[in-house]
Motif scaffolding. Structure first.
Motif, short mmCIF file in Angstrom:
data_model
loop_
_atom_site.label_atom_id
_atom_site.label_comp_id
_atom_site.label_asym_id
_atom_site.label_seq_id
_atom_site.Cartn_x
_atom_site.Cartn_y
_atom_site.Cartn_z
N LEU A 1 0.82 -1.22 0.00
CA LEU A 1 0.00 0.00 0.00
C LEU A 1 0.85 1.27 0.00
O LEU A 1 0.31 2.37 0.08
N ASP A 2 2.15 1.10 -0.12
CA ASP A 2 3.04 2.26 -0.16
C ASP A 2 3.76 2.28 -1.51
O ASP A 2 3.11 2.36 -2.54
N GLU A 3 5.07 2.14 -1.51
CA GLU A 3 5.81 2.27 -2.78
C GLU A 3 5.54 1.10 -3.74
O GLU A 3 5.79 1.23 -4.94
N ARG A 4 5.03 -0.01 -3.24
CA ARG A 4 4.75 -1.15 -4.11
C ARG A 4 3.29 -1.18 -4.58
O ARG A 4 2.86 -2.13 -5.24
N PHE A 5 2.53 -0.17 -4.24
CA PHE A 5 1.10 -0.15 -4.54
C PHE A 5 0.81 -0.08 -6.03
O PHE A 5 1.50 0.63 -6.78
N ARG A 6 -0.21 -0.83 -6.46
CA ARG A 6 -0.75 -0.71 -7.81
C ARG A 6 -2.27 -0.66 -7.70
O ARG A 6 -2.87 -1.35 -6.86
N GLU A 7 -2.91 0.14 -8.52
CA GLU A 7 -4.36 0.29 -8.46
C GLU A 7 -5.06 -1.06 -8.65
O GLU A 7 -6.18 -1.26 -8.16
N GLU A 8 -4.43 -1.94 -9.38
CA GLU A 8 -4.99 -3.27 -9.60
C GLU A 8 -5.31 -3.98 -8.28
O GLU A 8 -6.27 -4.76 -8.19
N HIS A 9 -4.52 -3.70 -7.25
CA HIS A 9 -4.75 -4.36 -5.96
C HIS A 9 -6.12 -4.01 -5.40
O HIS A 9 -6.81 -4.87 -4.84
N LEU A 10 -6.51 -2.74 -5.52
CA LEU A 10 -7.82 -2.32 -5.03
C LEU A 10 -8.93 -3.11 -5.73
O LEU A 10 -9.88 -3.59 -5.07
N LYS A 11 -8.82 -3.23 -7.02
CA LYS A 11 -9.84 -3.95 -7.79
C LYS A 11 -9.91 -5.40 -7.35
O LYS A 11 -11.02 -5.95 -7.18
N ARG A 12 -8.77 -6.01 -7.16
CA ARG A 12 -8.76 -7.44 -6.80
C ARG A 12 -9.32 -7.67 -5.41
O ARG A 12 -10.06 -8.64 -5.18
N VAL A 13 -8.99 -6.81 -4.46
CA VAL A 13 -9.54 -6.97 -3.11
C VAL A 13 -11.04 -6.67 -3.11
O VAL A 13 -11.83 -7.35 -2.45
N ALA A 14 -11.45 -5.65 -3.87
CA ALA A 14 -12.87 -5.29 -3.93
C ALA A 14 -13.73 -6.41 -4.49
O ALA A 14 -14.92 -6.51 -4.17
N THR A 15 -13.14 -7.24 -5.33
CA THR A 15 -13.91 -8.30 -5.98
C THR A 15 -13.73 -9.66 -5.29
O THR A 15 -14.14 -10.70 -5.85
N VAL A 16 -13.15 -9.68 -4.10
CA VAL A 16 -13.11 -10.92 -3.33
C VAL A 16 -14.54 -11.39 -3.11
O VAL A 16 -15.41 -10.62 -2.69
N ASP A 17 -14.81 -12.65 -3.39
CA ASP A 17 -16.17 -13.19 -3.29
C ASP A 17 -16.45 -13.64 -1.86
O ASP A 17 -16.22 -14.79 -1.49
N GLU A 18 -16.97 -12.72 -1.06
CA GLU A 18 -17.28 -13.03 0.34
C GLU A 18 -18.38 -14.07 0.48
O GLU A 18 -18.48 -14.76 1.50
N ASN A 19 -19.23 -14.20 -0.56
CA ASN A 19 -20.36 -15.11 -0.49
C ASN A 19 -19.96 -16.58 -0.62
O ASN A 19 -20.80 -17.47 -0.48
N ARG A 20 -18.68 -16.83 -0.87
CA ARG A 20 -18.20 -18.21 -0.86
C ARG A 20 -18.19 -18.79 0.54
O ARG A 20 -18.12 -20.00 0.73
N PHE A 21 -18.23 -17.89 1.53
CA PHE A 21 -18.05 -18.31 2.91
C PHE A 21 -19.31 -18.06 3.74
O PHE A 21 -20.16 -17.25 3.36
#
Length: 235
Positions: A149-169
């Motif tokens: 979330l600092d110097e290694r941050f990429r916007e792609e990370h936000l998208k991937r975390v946002a699309t975690v499928d919580e309904n699997r659990f």
């Protein structure tokens, strides 16, 4: 120090009041698996075991899964996070991830050797987000939050975390996946405000995670009052 001696040391350090307190924080875990040893003591024992046991003894301990006690699981990751070699550290992390069954073992671990190859580390963290194991997902989000979330941050990370499928659990597993996603986005708002804010403005997160993200962000000392006031308008 042998594995038998390690178990004896754990039992000798038992604090029954702490055991009662800690088991209440992890209601889904069998109380019989808790000894009741505080984290600083566990870190100390992990260091002593790594230093004084033979490499074969340490390897045997790491391979003896599942462990009997919650505290052994904590010690396991405390040992792994001190491994210096990238390949060994990654192998040990991936071997252990399927056995994590609670937030306390999952959280607060820093396997810094994985930063020796940030490309592969990033790839693995994103891969863990797709796991059918709730705490593997949580561990992956934790790694992105701690190291990307600092110097290694990429916007792609936000998208991937946002699309975690919580309904699997279901049940507690779902709750702890939802919580870590909210925690991640609250931290992203503190560190990457401009790119994280649209996820709140456009309500890209599920309703529960959206609300919890705003709550946690507004509780953060790293976010200014003006920004908190704006976030509250998106409740």
């Amino acid at each position: 120090m042998t594995r038998t001696e390690l178990e004896k040391r754990l039992l000798a350090e038992q604090d029954l009041k702490y055991r009662e307190f800690h088991t209440a924080l992890l209601p889904g875990i069998d109380p019989k698996t808790f000894i009741g040893v505080r984290v600083p003591t566990l870190r100390k024992l992990a260091q002593e075991f790594s230093k004084n046991a033979s490499p074969a003894e340490v390897e045997e301990f790491l391979q003896s899964l599942p462990h009997r006690y919650f505290e052994e699981n904590q010690i396991h990751l405390f040992i792994v996070e001190k491994i210096c070699d990238f390949e060994t550290c990654l192998r040990q992390v991936e071997s252990f991830l399927p056995y994590i069954d609670n937030w306390a073992v999952c959280d607060g671990k820093s396997p810094k050797a994985l930063l020796k190859d940030t490309t592969r580390f990033e790839s693995k963290a994103l891969e863990w987000l797709k796991s059918d194991k709730a705490y593997t997902v949580r561990f992956g989000v934790n790694m992105l939050m701690a190291f990307f979330l600092d110097e290694r941050f990429r916007e792609e990370h936000l998208k991937r975390v946002a699309t975690v499928d919580e309904n699997r659990f279901e049940g507690a597993d779902r709750y702890y996946v939802q919580m870590v996603v909210a925690w991640y986005f609250a931290t992203a708002l503190a560190k990457q405000w401009n790119v994280a804010l649209p996820y709140i403005q456009k309500k890209k997160l599920s309703p529960w995670i959206h609300a919890k993200t705003i709550q946690k962000a507004c509780e953060s000392y790293r976010i200014a009052a003006k920004e908190k006031a704006l976030l509250r308008t998106y409740k």
